[in-house]
Design an enzyme around this catalytic site. Structure first.
Site, mmCIF file in Angstrom:
data_model
loop_
_atom_site.group_PDB
_atom_site.id
_atom_site.type_symbol
_atom_site.label_atom_id
_atom_site.label_comp_id
_atom_site.label_asym_id
_atom_site.label_seq_id
_atom_site.Cartn_x
_atom_site.Cartn_y
_atom_site.Cartn_z
ATOM 1 N N VAL A 128 0.832 -1.204 0.000
ATOM 2 C CA VAL A 128 0.000 0.000 0.000
ATOM 3 C C VAL A 128 0.868 1.256 0.000
ATOM 4 O O VAL A 128 0.630 2.186 -0.774
ATOM 5 C CB VAL A 128 -0.956 0.001 1.215
ATOM 6 C CG1 VAL A 128 -1.729 1.319 1.282
ATOM 7 C CG2 VAL A 128 -1.928 -1.168 1.130
ATOM 8 N N ALA A 131 2.478 1.735 -3.365
ATOM 9 C CA ALA A 131 1.533 2.252 -4.352
ATOM 10 C C ALA A 131 1.299 3.743 -4.159
ATOM 11 O O ALA A 131 1.214 4.513 -5.130
ATOM 12 C CB ALA A 131 0.206 1.491 -4.258
ATOM 13 N N TYR A 132 1.192 4.178 -2.910
ATOM 14 C CA TYR A 132 0.986 5.595 -2.610
ATOM 15 C C TYR A 132 2.176 6.437 -3.066
ATOM 16 O O TYR A 132 2.016 7.447 -3.764
ATOM 17 C CB TYR A 132 0.770 5.761 -1.106
ATOM 18 C CG TYR A 132 0.735 7.194 -0.647
ATOM 19 C CD1 TYR A 132 -0.399 7.987 -0.827
ATOM 20 C CD2 TYR A 132 1.842 7.761 -0.020
ATOM 21 C CE1 TYR A 132 -0.425 9.304 -0.393
ATOM 22 C CE2 TYR A 132 1.822 9.077 0.415
ATOM 23 C CZ TYR A 132 0.684 9.845 0.215
ATOM 24 O OH TYR A 132 0.663 11.148 0.632
ATOM 25 N N VAL A 133 3.367 6.015 -2.681
ATOM 26 C CA VAL A 133 4.570 6.780 -3.034
ATOM 27 C C VAL A 133 4.754 6.837 -4.545
ATOM 28 O O VAL A 133 5.051 7.901 -5.110
ATOM 29 C CB VAL A 133 5.807 6.160 -2.345
ATOM 30 C CG1 VAL A 133 7.093 6.757 -2.915
ATOM 31 C CG2 VAL A 133 5.737 6.375 -0.842
#
Length: 221
Positions: A128, A131-133
């Site tokens: 997660v 994916a955010y970064v």
């Protein structure tokens, strides 16, 4: 007075942004997908328009931006573990906002990102967070590659503490915490700061007043 389109207009930072924009003489235009938020946002001084960041295309973004002179991308996929929304909101929402601004003839674009997203990720990084970064990193790269008059603000770890009015702002500022209210206050100032165009700055709590911190960042101190 500028009309400022705020993508993700009911987000945690965005809700704190509307009143400083009004105080600075601007008209915030909160773009949201939920009609139920209208009353709250209008109470903060925002004009409310409907926009579904995930489901609508760049042309719909352009239509929602009509009459605005500035776009602030403040949307995010939220703190939950939904990896897909990191792509559809944090990345694709930004890409559609960039294209929507271009289609609408809007040059000024301010993006709220996150500190350190260009740094390599450790091999054991969770899916997660990765994916955010990666979404934030790619969105920032797309904005830098555009022909818009962009500014990218990269806050540190966000807190809900009261505004301090004291920050560190600059290209090489190290990681740290910063209140969401201080982030909103800086974004409101960036709307009127033409010398911030073409800059990507980190933002954390510090000991410098907002106006002085912005002046130092512009000078490259």
């Amino acid at each position: 007075m500028s009309h400022v389109a705020v993508v993700g207009g009911h987000g945690q930072v965005a809700r704190l942004l509307h009143e400083p924009l009004v105080a600075a003489g601007h008209q915030p235009v909160a773009l949201v997908r939920n009609e139920a938020h209208r009353g709250e946002l209008e109470g903060l001084g925002a004009e409310v328009r409907m926009l579904d960041v995930e489901q609508q295309d760049a042309a719909a973004f352009a239509a929602a931006f009509e009459g605005c002179q500035v776009v602030v991308f403040a949307a995010g996929g939220g703190p939950d573990g939904n990896i897909e929304r990191k792509r559809t909101v944090d990345l694709e929402g930004s890409l559609k906002s960039i294209e929507g601004a271009r289609l609408a003839g809007i040059r000024r674009f301010i993006q709220i990102s996150a500190i350190g997203v260009d740094a390599p990720l450790p091999e054991d990084t969770g899916d997660v967070w990765r994916a955010y970064v990666e979404a934030k990193r790619d969105a920032d790269a797309a904005l830098r590659a555009s022909d818009l008059a962009w500014t990218i603000l990269r806050p540190g770890r966000l807190t809900d503490d009261p505004a301090t009015g004291l920050v560190e702002l600059g290209e090489h500022v190290e990681r740290g915490d910063v209140t969401r209210a201080d982030v909103a206050a800086v974004v409101a100032r960036l709307v009127d700061e033409d010398l911030s165009v073409g800059h990507q700055w980190n933002l954390v709590g510090g000991d410098t007043g907002l106006d002085d911190a912005l002046a130092r960042a512009v000078r490259g101190d």
